[in-house]
Design a protein around this motif. Structure first.
Motif, PDB file in Angstrom:
ATOM      1  N   GLU A  55      13.394   9.552   3.025  1.00 39.59           N
ATOM      2  CA  GLU A  55      13.491   8.124   2.769  1.00 39.59           C
ATOM      3  C   GLU A  55      14.550   7.477   3.669  1.00 39.59           C
ATOM      4  O   GLU A  55      14.387   6.357   4.158  1.00 39.59           O
ATOM      5  CB  GLU A  55      13.827   7.872   1.300  1.00 39.59           C
ATOM      6  CG  GLU A  55      12.676   8.220   0.358  1.00 39.59           C
ATOM      7  CD  GLU A  55      13.018   7.901  -1.079  1.00 39.59           C
ATOM      8  OE1 GLU A  55      14.084   7.292  -1.301  1.00 39.59           O
ATOM      9  OE2 GLU A  55      12.225   8.238  -1.972  1.00 39.59           O
ATOM     10  N   SER A  58      13.455   6.375   7.128  1.00 35.32           N
ATOM     11  CA  SER A  58      12.420   5.350   7.246  1.00 35.32           C
ATOM     12  C   SER A  58      12.887   4.212   8.148  1.00 35.32           C
ATOM     13  O   SER A  58      14.088   4.001   8.319  1.00 35.32           O
ATOM     14  CB  SER A  58      12.075   4.794   5.857  1.00 35.32           C
ATOM     15  OG  SER A  58      13.184   4.127   5.317  1.00 35.32           O
ATOM     16  N   ASP A  60      14.205   1.371   8.535  1.00 31.92           N
ATOM     17  CA  ASP A  60      14.878   0.433   7.645  1.00 31.92           C
ATOM     18  C   ASP A  60      16.003  -0.305   8.358  1.00 31.92           C
ATOM     19  O   ASP A  60      16.930  -0.786   7.727  1.00 31.92           O
ATOM     20  CB  ASP A  60      15.433   1.223   6.453  1.00 31.92           C
ATOM     21  CG  ASP A  60      15.708   0.336   5.264  1.00 31.92           C
ATOM     22  OD1 ASP A  60      15.062  -0.712   5.153  1.00 31.92           O
ATOM     23  OD2 ASP A  60      16.583   0.690   4.453  1.00 31.92           O
ATOM     24  N   ARG A  65      12.214  -4.252   8.763  1.00 33.48           N
ATOM     25  CA  ARG A  65      11.941  -4.649   7.377  1.00 33.48           C
ATOM     26  C   ARG A  65      11.741  -6.162   7.239  1.00 33.48           C
ATOM     27  O   ARG A  65      10.794  -6.594   6.574  1.00 33.48           O
ATOM     28  CB  ARG A  65      13.071  -4.154   6.465  1.00 33.48           C
ATOM     29  CG  ARG A  65      12.775  -4.301   4.991  1.00 33.48           C
ATOM     30  CD  ARG A  65      13.907  -3.730   4.166  1.00 33.48           C
ATOM     31  NE  ARG A  65      13.852  -2.297   4.073  1.00 33.48           N
ATOM     32  CZ  ARG A  65      13.251  -1.644   3.083  1.00 33.48           C
ATOM     33  NH1 ARG A  65      12.626  -2.318   2.143  1.00 33.48           N
ATOM     34  NH2 ARG A  65      13.252  -0.340   3.040  1.00 33.48           N
ATOM     35  N   THR A 143       4.767  -6.651  -2.600  1.00 34.62           N
ATOM     36  CA  THR A 143       5.228  -5.837  -1.475  1.00 34.62           C
ATOM     37  C   THR A 143       6.194  -6.611  -0.596  1.00 34.62           C
ATOM     38  O   THR A 143       7.203  -6.070  -0.114  1.00 34.62           O
ATOM     39  CB  THR A 143       4.026  -5.367  -0.642  1.00 34.62           C
ATOM     40  OG1 THR A 143       3.127  -4.629  -1.483  1.00 34.62           O
ATOM     41  CG2 THR A 143       4.480  -4.472   0.514  1.00 34.62           C
ATOM     42  N   PRO A 153      11.668   2.328   0.068  1.00 30.15           N
ATOM     43  CA  PRO A 153      11.427   2.684   1.466  1.00 30.15           C
ATOM     44  C   PRO A 153      10.176   1.994   2.015  1.00 30.15           C
ATOM     45  O   PRO A 153       9.208   1.777   1.284  1.00 30.15           O
ATOM     46  CB  PRO A 153      11.229   4.206   1.425  1.00 30.15           C
ATOM     47  CG  PRO A 153      11.958   4.640   0.193  1.00 30.15           C
ATOM     48  CD  PRO A 153      11.795   3.526  -0.792  1.00 30.15           C
ATOM     49  N   VAL A 154      10.213   1.670   3.295  1.00 33.61           N
ATOM     50  CA  VAL A 154       9.113   0.930   3.911  1.00 33.61           C
ATOM     51  C   VAL A 154       7.791   1.672   3.774  1.00 33.61           C
ATOM     52  O   VAL A 154       6.774   1.094   3.379  1.00 33.61           O
ATOM     53  CB  VAL A 154       9.418   0.662   5.401  1.00 33.61           C
ATOM     54  CG1 VAL A 154       8.200   0.084   6.113  1.00 33.61           C
ATOM     55  CG2 VAL A 154      10.595  -0.289   5.539  1.00 33.61           C
ATOM     56  N   GLN A 155       7.794   2.983   4.097  1.00 37.58           N
ATOM     57  CA  GLN A 155       6.540   3.726   4.042  1.00 37.58           C
ATOM     58  C   GLN A 155       5.946   3.728   2.645  1.00 37.58           C
ATOM     59  O   GLN A 155       4.733   3.626   2.468  1.00 37.58           O
ATOM     60  CB  GLN A 155       6.755   5.184   4.495  1.00 37.58           C
ATOM     61  CG  GLN A 155       7.079   5.325   5.974  1.00 37.58           C
ATOM     62  CD  GLN A 155       8.559   5.435   6.203  1.00 37.58           C
ATOM     63  OE1 GLN A 155       9.359   4.867   5.439  1.00 37.58           O
ATOM     64  NE2 GLN A 155       8.960   6.164   7.238  1.00 37.58           N
ATOM     65  N   ARG A 156       6.816   3.836   1.642  1.00 37.02           N
ATOM     66  CA  ARG A 156       6.303   3.891   0.270  1.00 37.02           C
ATOM     67  C   ARG A 156       5.727   2.540  -0.153  1.00 37.02           C
ATOM     68  O   ARG A 156       4.680   2.472  -0.799  1.00 37.02           O
ATOM     69  CB  ARG A 156       7.421   4.306  -0.689  1.00 37.02           C
ATOM     70  CG  ARG A 156       6.920   4.552  -2.101  1.00 37.02           C
ATOM     71  CD  ARG A 156       8.028   4.982  -3.024  1.00 37.02           C
ATOM     72  NE  ARG A 156       8.602   6.250  -2.605  1.00 37.02           N
ATOM     73  CZ  ARG A 156       9.587   6.849  -3.284  1.00 37.02           C
ATOM     74  NH1 ARG A 156      10.087   6.287  -4.361  1.00 37.02           N
ATOM     75  NH2 ARG A 156      10.070   8.004  -2.861  1.00 37.02           N
ATOM     76  N   LEU A 158       4.423   0.204   1.800  1.00 37.34           N
ATOM     77  CA  LEU A 158       3.162  -0.036   2.511  1.00 37.34           C
ATOM     78  C   LEU A 158       2.058   0.900   2.021  1.00 37.34           C
ATOM     79  O   LEU A 158       0.883   0.513   1.973  1.00 37.34           O
ATOM     80  CB  LEU A 158       3.370   0.121   4.012  1.00 37.34           C
ATOM     81  CG  LEU A 158       4.317  -0.890   4.666  1.00 37.34           C
ATOM     82  CD1 LEU A 158       4.423  -0.639   6.161  1.00 37.34           C
ATOM     83  CD2 LEU A 158       3.845  -2.325   4.395  1.00 37.34           C
ATOM     84  N   SER A 159       2.423   2.125   1.651  1.00 41.80           N
ATOM     85  CA  SER A 159       1.420   3.056   1.124  1.00 41.80           C
ATOM     86  C   SER A 159       0.868   2.580  -0.209  1.00 41.80           C
ATOM     87  O   SER A 159      -0.343   2.660  -0.463  1.00 41.80           O
ATOM     88  CB  SER A 159       2.030   4.456   0.969  1.00 41.80           C
ATOM     89  OG  SER A 159       2.397   4.995   2.216  1.00 41.80           O
TER      90      SER A 159
END
Length: 232
Positions: A55, A58, A60, A65, A143, A153-156, A158-159
């Protein structure tokens, strides 16, 4: 607690005292608790350490962001401004699926999908009340807020958004296919009435519930595991 090693970080973690993962510039403070008996970190805390490292790495930093947050906010606005384009796209995709399933003379006409039932030209129109555009707004808005306040976290983030969007679009197309097949089987009037009011509502509701559940499940992944790890 483990004693600091020569590099200054917790023993055996491989995390230097001078900074966290490359590019963060901050110390990654991950407390380790020794498991009773063997003096090694517990499996739960090892998994937690790995999760924290991923995390922290990421995107960030810098403008990443803020740009993503502004982008998702722009999508929310575009759902209202460009709802007609979304409806056109939905009708086009629905026509392709109806044609694939064997309906006759299928084509898109504006927001409508037209086909033949026993030689009679019929079809259904995707209205503002039926489009996915407004169903997606809450997920994009949430989001955007999460990306802005830097709590996830960005990936989480967006996922979780991708899962929700995929489920909403999929189930809405399933609803339209169900309406088309019902009209083809029972006739235009009865088939539309049965599928739109009963089956269509059930499919749409199921899609929204699953999308919301998936959004939260991906968003909160590992949260409760980590919370439990704090208490040993």
């Amino acid at each position: 607690m483990s004693a600091p090693d020569a590099a200054g970080g917790p023993a055996g973690t491989g995390v230097p005292a001078g900074g966290g993962p490359a590019g963060t510039g901050d110390l990654l403070a991950v407390p380790l608790v020794e498991a009773p008996g063997d003096g090694t970190p517990s499996d739960v805390l090892q998994a937690r350490l790995l999760d924290e490292l991923v995390e922290a790495a990421s995107p960030d930093v810098g403008l990443v962001r803020p740009v993503l947050g502004a982008g998702t906010a722009a999508v929310v606005l575009s759902m209202f401004v460009m709802a007609s384009d979304v409806r056109h796209a939905e009708a086009g995709l629905s026509a392709v699926l109806a044609r694939t399933l064997g309906l006759h003379d299928v084509y898109r006409a504006g927001y409508a999908v037209m086909f033949s039932v026993e030689g009679v030209r019929t079809g259904y129109e995707i209205t503002l009340g039926c489009t996915v555009a407004f169903l997606l707004v809450p997920f994009f808005a949430a989001t955007s807020v999460l990306l802005t306040i830097r709590r996830v976290p960005v990936q989480r983030a967006l996922s979780s958004l991708a899962c929700a969007v995929g489920l909403i679009v999929t189930f809405n197309q399933l609803r339209l296919v169900a309406i088309a097949l019902s009209m083809d089987h029972f006739g235009p009037a009865l088939g539309y009435s049965l599928s739109h009011v009963l089956l269509g509502t059930l499919i749409s509701t199921t899609g929204v519930v699953l999308a919301g559940t998936a959004f939260l499940a991906v968003l909160l992944r590992g949260t409760f595991t980590r919370a439990g790890a704090h208490h040993g």
